[in-house]
Design an enzyme around this catalytic site. Structure first.
Site, PDB file in Angstrom:
ATOM      1  N   HIS A 176      47.526  37.429  53.776  1.00 61.48           N
ATOM      2  CA  HIS A 176      48.796  37.528  53.058  1.00 61.48           C
ATOM      3  C   HIS A 176      49.249  36.172  52.536  1.00 61.48           C
ATOM      4  CE1 HIS A 176      50.417  41.737  54.193  1.00 61.48           C
ATOM      5  NE2 HIS A 176      49.901  41.698  52.990  1.00 61.48           N
ATOM      6  N   ARG A 181      44.374  55.799  54.037  1.00 57.13           N
ATOM      7  CA  ARG A 181      43.771  55.878  55.377  1.00 57.13           C
ATOM      8  C   ARG A 181      44.859  56.321  56.357  1.00 57.13           C
ATOM      9  NH1 ARG A 181      40.440  51.314  53.463  1.00 57.13           N
ATOM     10  NH2 ARG A 181      38.283  51.708  54.074  1.00 57.13           N
ATOM     11  N   ARG A 190      43.312  60.935  53.050  1.00 53.75           N
ATOM     12  CA  ARG A 190      42.175  61.258  53.927  1.00 53.75           C
ATOM     13  C   ARG A 190      42.727  61.673  55.277  1.00 53.75           C
ATOM     14  NH1 ARG A 190      37.856  56.742  55.454  1.00 53.75           N
ATOM     15  NH2 ARG A 190      39.557  55.837  56.667  1.00 53.75           N
ATOM     16  N   GLU A 220      29.856  59.924  52.909  1.00 54.98           N
ATOM     17  CA  GLU A 220      29.622  58.655  53.612  1.00 54.98           C
ATOM     18  C   GLU A 220      28.534  58.769  54.663  1.00 54.98           C
ATOM     19  OE1 GLU A 220      33.198  57.309  55.595  1.00 54.98           O
ATOM     20  OE2 GLU A 220      33.786  59.333  56.151  1.00 54.98           O
ATOM     21  N   ASN A 257      31.095  52.093  52.775  1.00 51.10           N
ATOM     22  CA  ASN A 257      31.098  51.280  54.007  1.00 51.10           C
ATOM     23  C   ASN A 257      30.250  51.956  55.081  1.00 51.10           C
ATOM     24  OD1 ASN A 257      32.951  49.928  52.506  1.00 51.10           O
ATOM     25  ND2 ASN A 257      34.729  50.620  53.658  1.00 51.10           N
ATOM     26  N   ASP A 258      30.464  53.260  55.241  1.00 53.29           N
ATOM     27  CA  ASP A 258      29.657  53.990  56.220  1.00 53.29           C
ATOM     28  C   ASP A 258      28.307  54.392  55.646  1.00 53.29           C
ATOM     29  OD1 ASP A 258      31.012  54.068  58.695  1.00 53.29           O
ATOM     30  OD2 ASP A 258      32.548  55.337  57.784  1.00 53.29           O
ATOM     31  N   ARG A 266      27.828  48.056  60.452  1.00 52.76           N
ATOM     32  CA  ARG A 266      28.659  47.353  59.473  1.00 52.76           C
ATOM     33  C   ARG A 266      29.468  46.214  60.072  1.00 52.76           C
ATOM     34  NH1 ARG A 266      32.760  52.235  57.781  1.00 52.76           N
ATOM     35  NH2 ARG A 266      34.517  50.842  57.640  1.00 52.76           N
ATOM     36  N   CYS A 282      35.334  55.062  47.272  1.00 50.83           N
ATOM     37  CA  CYS A 282      36.445  54.353  47.916  1.00 50.83           C
ATOM     38  C   CYS A 282      35.981  53.356  48.961  1.00 50.83           C
ATOM     39  CB  CYS A 282      37.436  55.341  48.518  1.00 50.83           C
ATOM     40  SG  CYS A 282      36.680  56.429  49.740  1.00 50.83           S
TER      41      CYS A 282
HETATM   42  C1  PEP Z   1      33.880  54.133  53.877  1.00 49.05           C
HETATM   43  O1  PEP Z   1      33.217  54.441  54.874  1.00 49.05           O
HETATM   44  O2  PEP Z   1      33.372  53.648  52.842  1.00 49.05           O
HETATM   45  C2  PEP Z   1      35.337  54.294  53.871  1.00 49.05           C
HETATM   46  C3  PEP Z   1      36.045  54.089  52.780  1.00 49.05           C
HETATM   47  O3  PEP Z   1      35.940  54.643  55.035  1.00 49.05           O
HETATM   48  P1  PEP Z   1      36.239  53.607  56.230  1.00 49.05           P
HETATM   49  O4  PEP Z   1      35.932  52.228  55.700  1.00 49.05           O
HETATM   50  O5  PEP Z   1      37.673  53.774  56.581  1.00 49.05           O
HETATM   51  O6  PEP Z   1      35.302  54.046  57.274  1.00 49.05           O
HETATM   52 MG    MG Z   2      34.103  55.629  56.453  1.00 46.87          MG
END
Ligand code: PEP
Ligand code: MG
Length: 571
Positions: A188, A295, A331, A430, A453-454, A464, A501
């Site tokens: 921030h 989220r 979500r 994902e 991400n997943d 990750r 996302c």
């Molecule tokens: C993802 O897995 O890409 C995602 C957006 O969900 P999170 O990062 O909250 O697991």
């Molecule tokens: Mg995810």
């Protein structure tokens, strides 16, 4: 010729001034603090909360009057944190166990912050720094060490880390640059500096220790370097660069109002990833067209019992309303994995990312799931809302979740509450299973949003969050690109929109590839929107297609990333 220190360019721009070194070490003050009885300390905490609330309200008002909206939002979020009933109860609890008030404030904030630390999204991870800052603000008030004397000359602030509260009270027009030992590009403090146009170089580590008050510095936030005691020629050269960059920055801020369309007129919707209603003003200012990922699990974290339907409804409604005519994709709770919840009694798992998480919990706990769905459906009558299911691996899960949506609607109708009907239900793609089975899953849902991400961690078998294997983690891996291409194709074949996302959506280097695959929407941390938009607006569809064709026959992630970096630098 002066020494050059290299770090991470967190806010671009050039600042030239003398150093002022800030220390945020409270150890000495804490050691000298004389604690009273638990009753006295509890009283002091209450006073400190009142004083901190008044300071934050003042800083918010001043920021608003100065047109610094993002800073005002941050102060607003801190105000909510300092008055958070969970945090306050935790502080009093610690005092009852004979902890002095300043230590209790720091320790309670630390516990809360460690929840955010475990978040995968770097932007949300940074909220840990905000909570710690709130704890330190209270501790400083209790210790009587609040005031910083900035003098009257232009300065470059130098510190291991600068708390957002300190950044928010920096005197206007006097700070020409910031250099940090730690700190990342999404903190921030960096956001406040960015909003004020102050260049920042972060991650300088021990190199900072060589700088003392009064050292002349050139902060080059674009190159991520700091020139210590520069020559007169260097100062003149950098002054010219600073003038040229000021012109470019003005053009950048004009981007927020423009659409993300390629030179051939193909449009991609750019939406924001948010974790709470307080993230919305910044998203709107960065030009987000709605929310592609809310989220919702953040509403469930850091508390003793799950949030009620009413509490959830209030939060969802606030975000939906701020999306205006755009869609807000909520979500359903993605608990488990790296986001444990002690009141759900999740047993310790050998492999939590492969365990009882997300939709698996929701379908086994209809009490929690239906409550959440009811809150979402009710919020839907205040704008456009969609439900997104996390961690899907099969069509059966979608069917079962849809049944729960029907049940939620039936209960609301019985209770005579107003709610939206025909709310779209989509899934996060994902898991490799969902990506491979995209054709079959597309029939069952209204949209896809690819969670890279997943998807990356499951496809590459690379955790990750494990630094030991982070060099292997890349969304440019050809296997990941092929899965993404399959998902987009499948979605379009069955007439549904396909978004993304995960963090890849906010990577400007990935935008040409995703555009060529035909992605419809990219949802990202709000600060990433202008850069991604800048890339899209310079994109020619034919060239993007050519990049994709080249990338898809390459063998490894590094080569594909370099190809894209080279292309973007030529754009
Ligand atoms: C993802 O897995 O890409 C995602 C957006 O969900 P999170 O990062 O909250 O697991
Ligand atoms: Mg995810």
């Amino acid at each position: 010729m002066g020494e050059i220190l290299r770090g991470i360019g967190a806010v671009s721009g050039i600042g030239i001034a003398k150093a002022m070194v800030l220390s945020n070490d409270l150890t000495g003050h804490l050691a000298k603090y004389n604690a009273g009885t638990p009753d006295i300390e509890s009283g002091k905490i209450e006073e400190a909360i009142k004083a901190a609330s008044a300071e934050l309200a003042h800083l918010k008002k001043a920021a608003k009057e100065a047109g610094q909206e993002s800073q005002a939002d941050i102060m607003d979020a801190h105000y909510a944190m300092v008055n958070d009933p969970g945090l306050i109860a935790n502080m009093h609890g610690k005092i009852e166990q004979e902890t002095a008030a300043p230590q209790a404030a720091l320790a309670a904030a630390e516990e809360f912050a460690s929840l955010f630390d475990s978040m995968p999204d770097p932007y949300l991870k940074e909220r840990a720094a905000d909570v710690r800052d709130v704890g330190r603000r209270l501790a400083r008030l209790l210790l009587g060490t609040g005031h910083i004397d900035y003098g009257a000359e232009p300065i470059v602030l130098c510190a291991e880390e600068i708390e957002p509260s300190v950044a928010a009270s920096m005197p206007e027009g006097q700070v020409f640059g910031i250099i940090l030992g730690q700190g990342s590009i999404t903190s921030h403090t960096v956001i406040i500096a960015k909003a004020r146009g102050i260049p920042v170089v972060a991650g300088l580590g021990n190199a900072l220790s060589s700088i003392t008050d009064g050292t002349t510095l050139i902060v080059d936030g674009s190159a991520g370097q700091v020139l210590v005691e520069p020559t007169a020629e260097q100062v003149a050269e950098y002054q010219r660069k600073a003038d040229a960059e000021a012109v470019e920055r003005r053009l950048d801020s004009e981007l927020a109002a423009l659409a993300a369309v390629t030179l051939d007129g193909s449009k991609i919707q750019l939406a924001a990833n948010v974790g709470s209603p307080s993230d919305m003003p910044m998203a709107v200012r960065q030009g987000a067209e709605g929310v592609g990922l809310f989220r919702s699990e953040f509403l469930f974290l850091g508390r003793e019992v799950p949030p009620s339907e009413e509490e959830q409804f209030t939060a969802y409604k606030a975000v939906v309303e701020q999306c205006g005519r755009h869609l807000c994709v909520i979500r359903t709770m993605d608990i488990g994995g790296d986001k444990p919840l002690h009141y759900l009694n999740i047993q310790k798992e050998e492999n939590p990312f492969l365990g009882w998480r997300a939709i698996r919990i929701s379908l086994e706990r209809p009490d929690l799931f239906i409550t959440q769905l009811k809150a979402i459906l009710r919020a839907g009558s205040f704008g456009k809302v969609a439900i997104m299911l996390p961690m899907i691996i099969s069509a059966t899960e979608i069917t079962a979740a849809r049944k729960c949506v029907e049940q939620a609607a039936a209960e609301l109708a019985r209770e005579g509450k107003t709610f939206a009907s025909n709310v779209p239900v989509g899934i996060m793609v994902e898991t490799p299973a969902a990506a491979v089975m995209a054709q079959q899953l597309a029939v069952e849902c209204d949209f896809f949003s690819i969670g890279t991400n997943d998807l990356v961690q499951y496809t590459l078998a690379v955790d990750r969050g494990n630094p030991a294997v982070s060099s292997l983690y890349s969304h440019f891996h050809p296997a990941v690109l092929k899965l993404i291409e399959n998902v987009i194709k499948a979605g379009h074949e069955y007439g549904i929109w396909v978004g993304m996302c995960g963090e890849m959506a906010g990577d400007p280097l990935a935008a040409p590839l995703l555009s060529a695959m035909g992605i419809d929407e990219l949802s990202m941390s709000a600060p990433s929107i202008p850069r991604v938009k800048g890339v899209i607006r310079k994109l020619k569809n034919g060239q993007a297609r050519e990049m994709l064709n080249q990338a898809l026959i390459m063998k490894d992630a590094k080569a594909i990333r370099s190809l894209m970096a080279e292309y973007i630098s030529r754009q």
